[in-house]
Design an enzyme around this catalytic site. Structure first.
Site, mmCIF file in Angstrom:
data_model
loop_
_atom_site.group_PDB
_atom_site.id
_atom_site.type_symbol
_atom_site.label_atom_id
_atom_site.label_comp_id
_atom_site.label_asym_id
_atom_site.label_seq_id
_atom_site.Cartn_x
_atom_site.Cartn_y
_atom_site.Cartn_z
ATOM 1 C CB ALA A 1 -10.617 13.085 4.766
ATOM 2 C CB SER A 2 -5.463 14.563 5.459
ATOM 3 O OG SER A 2 -5.454 15.618 6.399
ATOM 4 C CG PHE B 1 -5.261 23.679 4.946
ATOM 5 C CD1 PHE B 1 -5.879 24.530 4.038
ATOM 6 C CD2 PHE B 1 -4.049 24.062 5.500
ATOM 7 C CE1 PHE B 1 -5.299 25.732 3.682
ATOM 8 C CE2 PHE B 1 -3.460 25.265 5.148
ATOM 9 C CZ PHE B 1 -4.085 26.102 4.247
ATOM 10 C CG LEU C 1 -12.935 20.496 9.238
ATOM 11 C CD1 LEU C 1 -13.634 21.785 8.847
ATOM 12 C CD2 LEU C 1 -11.798 20.192 8.278
ATOM 13 C CB ALA C 2 -8.528 19.434 14.657
ATOM 14 C CE1 TYR D 1 -9.951 19.079 24.317
ATOM 15 C CE2 TYR D 1 -12.266 19.125 24.959
ATOM 16 C CZ TYR D 1 -11.290 18.996 23.989
ATOM 17 O OH TYR D 1 -11.671 18.811 22.684
ATOM 18 C CE LYS E 1 -14.013 19.246 20.252
ATOM 19 N NZ LYS E 1 -14.082 19.033 18.785
HETATM 20 P P1 NAI Z 1 -6.058 16.079 13.210
HETATM 21 O O1 NAI Z 1 -5.189 17.255 13.382
HETATM 22 O O2 NAI Z 1 -5.449 14.734 13.119
HETATM 23 O O3 NAI Z 1 -6.984 16.263 11.896
HETATM 24 C C1 NAI Z 1 -7.476 17.506 11.529
HETATM 25 C C2 NAI Z 1 -7.929 17.470 10.088
HETATM 26 O O4 NAI Z 1 -8.487 18.744 9.747
HETATM 27 C C3 NAI Z 1 -6.803 17.222 9.074
HETATM 28 O O5 NAI Z 1 -7.301 16.404 8.038
HETATM 29 C C4 NAI Z 1 -6.523 18.619 8.521
HETATM 30 O O6 NAI Z 1 -5.981 18.633 7.215
HETATM 31 C C5 NAI Z 1 -7.933 19.186 8.525
HETATM 32 N N1 NAI Z 1 -8.008 20.648 8.483
HETATM 33 C C6 NAI Z 1 -7.591 21.537 9.408
HETATM 34 N N2 NAI Z 1 -7.880 22.794 9.003
HETATM 35 C C7 NAI Z 1 -8.488 22.693 7.790
HETATM 36 C C8 NAI Z 1 -9.024 23.622 6.871
HETATM 37 N N3 NAI Z 1 -9.033 24.942 7.096
HETATM 38 N N4 NAI Z 1 -9.556 23.146 5.718
HETATM 39 C C9 NAI Z 1 -9.574 21.822 5.452
HETATM 40 N N5 NAI Z 1 -9.104 20.895 6.308
HETATM 41 C C10 NAI Z 1 -8.561 21.326 7.458
HETATM 42 O O7 NAI Z 1 -7.140 16.164 14.396
HETATM 43 P P2 NAI Z 1 -8.016 15.109 15.204
HETATM 44 O O8 NAI Z 1 -7.446 14.961 16.545
HETATM 45 O O9 NAI Z 1 -8.304 13.915 14.383
HETATM 46 O O10 NAI Z 1 -9.364 15.952 15.400
HETATM 47 C C11 NAI Z 1 -10.548 15.729 14.683
HETATM 48 C C12 NAI Z 1 -11.740 15.978 15.602
HETATM 49 O O11 NAI Z 1 -11.747 15.003 16.642
HETATM 50 C C13 NAI Z 1 -11.708 17.347 16.294
HETATM 51 O O12 NAI Z 1 -13.018 17.860 16.389
HETATM 52 C C14 NAI Z 1 -11.198 16.996 17.670
HETATM 53 O O13 NAI Z 1 -11.570 17.930 18.648
HETATM 54 C C15 NAI Z 1 -11.889 15.662 17.888
HETATM 55 N N6 NAI Z 1 -11.358 14.850 18.968
HETATM 56 C C16 NAI Z 1 -10.017 14.592 19.079
HETATM 57 C C17 NAI Z 1 -9.539 13.872 20.159
HETATM 58 C C18 NAI Z 1 -8.077 13.580 20.310
HETATM 59 O O14 NAI Z 1 -7.680 13.049 21.353
HETATM 60 N N7 NAI Z 1 -7.267 13.872 19.314
HETATM 61 C C19 NAI Z 1 -10.453 13.346 21.210
HETATM 62 C C20 NAI Z 1 -11.838 13.610 20.941
HETATM 63 C C21 NAI Z 1 -12.252 14.356 19.875
#
Ligand code: NAI
Ligand code: NA
Length: 398
Positions: free
Chosen positions: A48-49, A74, A140-141, A236, A245
């Site tokens: 969520a962060s 995290f 989560l990522a 990808y 995915k």
């Molecule tokens: P981000 O890096 O901004 O957010 C990841 C979140 O996961 C953060 O809140 C982080 O604190 C949390 N996190 C990571 N490991 C953790 C753990 N062990 N325990 C608790 N929290 C944890 O990433 P983003 O890009 O928002 O990715 C979110 C989803 O969206 C992923 O599934 C990603 O593949 C998908 N996505 C992203 C795209 C992009 O262009 N960034 C495009 C399409 C899908």
């Protein structure tokens, strides 16, 4: 302390707490001034962060049915000498803004992959959150996951399958392009990436929540996927991350059936568009593709940032009447990115890019600004010469 951005390669080393606040406020402002929807009221967001998880939380709390939210992430706390991570502050500012409007905003900081976190969250839902949730957003990522049963640690690998590929990647610090060659994944790399970024953990969460009876009738869950097009295909969608995915998408089909039969609920994957986030900066080729995409979509008047894209997903599709779903049951807000004319024009520009002309041919300035803004820098209306009281910041709790 006056905080200046520190970047190494494509890794941001620090965050600006006040800038993060303004960035959260700007997202809140965006959804408040957009169309709203009748949606979920009690929501759990994993991841969520930042990125899409934060955008989801903001849309649901401020742009929909004023949802109470639980966020799991995290993140690293700051101290009197050093700021914490951007996500640390995002949690704090989100909560502050939500509570001001009488909404519940509970943050759990720790490992979402652990059974302990599931137990804690379930206990909280039972005792303090009204007993049930009606939506779970799985965003989560991570590059690593510890198996909650065996304790074994798995690391995901961003690699092509079968062939090695060479492609351009950004060095944000030097504002340059570097050629990067990636060797093909081993079978172990493929399996590990599925273990970390596939659907196993999502499944564990849904099972734990349903077994504990903390989900509403008609409960929905949503996870985010990516498909993309020709330029990023081998790294990808046909690479190790694409395998994960696919696993996530198959998990959605299983979960959807299970939830439908048991509680009239549903599970779906939403395929999101390419944006700049902490996680995406490390995927080779992807950032360069994204910068060209920004430019082409901007010219066509269909460019969206994370909050606009996510808010449209909820307004039009999840809680609206403009659902776009493909024959694999995936929700497709990425249809704008995938438009034939968009992809054709992106490809035309992309093939002419060189290390010398990339700043003219792409929207690198926008990429860099988005990258900086993830950590609270380069945000309009923030005085970056002003002193930040890190002692006072360190006293704020998420
Ligand atoms: P981000 O890096 O901004 O957010 C990841 C979140 O996961 C953060 O809140 C982080 O604190 C949390 N996190 C990571 N490991 C953790 C753990 N062990 N325990 C608790 N929290 C944890 O990433 P983003 O890009 O928002 O990715 C979110 C989803 O969206 C992923 O599934 C990603 O593949 C998908 N996505 C992203 C795209 C992009 O262009 N960034 C495009 C399409 C899908
Ligand atoms: Na996220």
């Amino acid at each position: 302390m006056v905080i200046k951005p520190r970047i190494k390669g494509s890794l941001a080393l620090n965050a600006h707490p006040v800038g993060c606040k303004k960035a959260v406020e700007d997202q809140i402002e965006y959804v408040k001034s957009s169309t709203s929807y009748n949606g979920a009221k009690k929501v759990l967001i994993l991841g969520a962060s930042s990125g899409y998880g934060l955008a989801s939380r903001i849309s649901l709390a401020f742009g929909g049915s004023k949802a109470d939210t639980i966020g799991v992430s995290f993140e690293k706390e700051g101290n009197g000498r050093k700021p914490g991570s951007a996500g640390w502050y995002n949690n704090i500012w989100f909560k502050e803004a939500a509570e001001k409007e009488g909404l519940v905003a509970k943050n759990f900081i720790g490992d979402a992959f652990s059974h302990e976190m599931r137990d804690e969250v379930i206990k909280y839902i039972k005792e303090e959150f009204g007993g049930e949730i009606d939506l779970l957003v799985y965003s989560l990522a991570s590059g690593v996951r510890k198996d909650p049963d065996t304790g074994e640690v798995y690391r995901s690998q961003l690699r092509p399958k079968g062939v090695s590929i060479t492609g351009p990647t950004f060095n944000v610090e030097k504002e340059s392009i570097e050629e990067l060659t990636l060797d093909p994944a081993t079978p172990e790399d493929e399996a590990n990436t599925i273990k970390v970024m596939g659907g196993e953990d999502w499944n564990l969460w849904v099972d734990a929540l349903t077994e504990a009876n903390v989900v509403s009738k008609g409960f929905q869950t949503l996870a985010y996927s990516y498909i993309g097009a020709e330029i990023t295909r081998r790294i990808y969608r046909e690479g190790t991350i694409g395998g994960a995915k696919e696993h996530l998408e198959n998990t959605a089909l299983d979960l959807n059936k299970k939830l439908k039969d048991s509680i009239g609920g549903s599970a779906h994957v939403a395929v999101k568009r390419a944006i700049v986030t902490k996680a995406s900066a490390f995927i080779p080729i992807f950032p360069l593709y994204a910068t060209v995409l920004f430019k082409v979509m901007e010219e066509k008047g269909i460019e969206e940032n994370a909050i606009a894209h996510t808010h449209r997903l909820f307004t039009d599709m999840i809680f609206g009447d403009k659902m776009e779903m493909d024959d694999k049951g995936r929700i497709r807000p990425d249809s704008w990115e995938m438009r034939e004319d968009v992809q054709r024009e992106v490809m035309e520009i992309y093939k002419d890019i060189t290390v010398d002309n990339f700043k003219e041919l792409t929207d690198f300035a926008r990429y860099k600004r988005d990258f900086m803004q993830l950590n609270g820098f380069e945000i309009d209306g923030v005085d970056y010469e002003a002193d930040v009281d890190l002692e006072a910041m360190a006293k704020l709790r998420p």
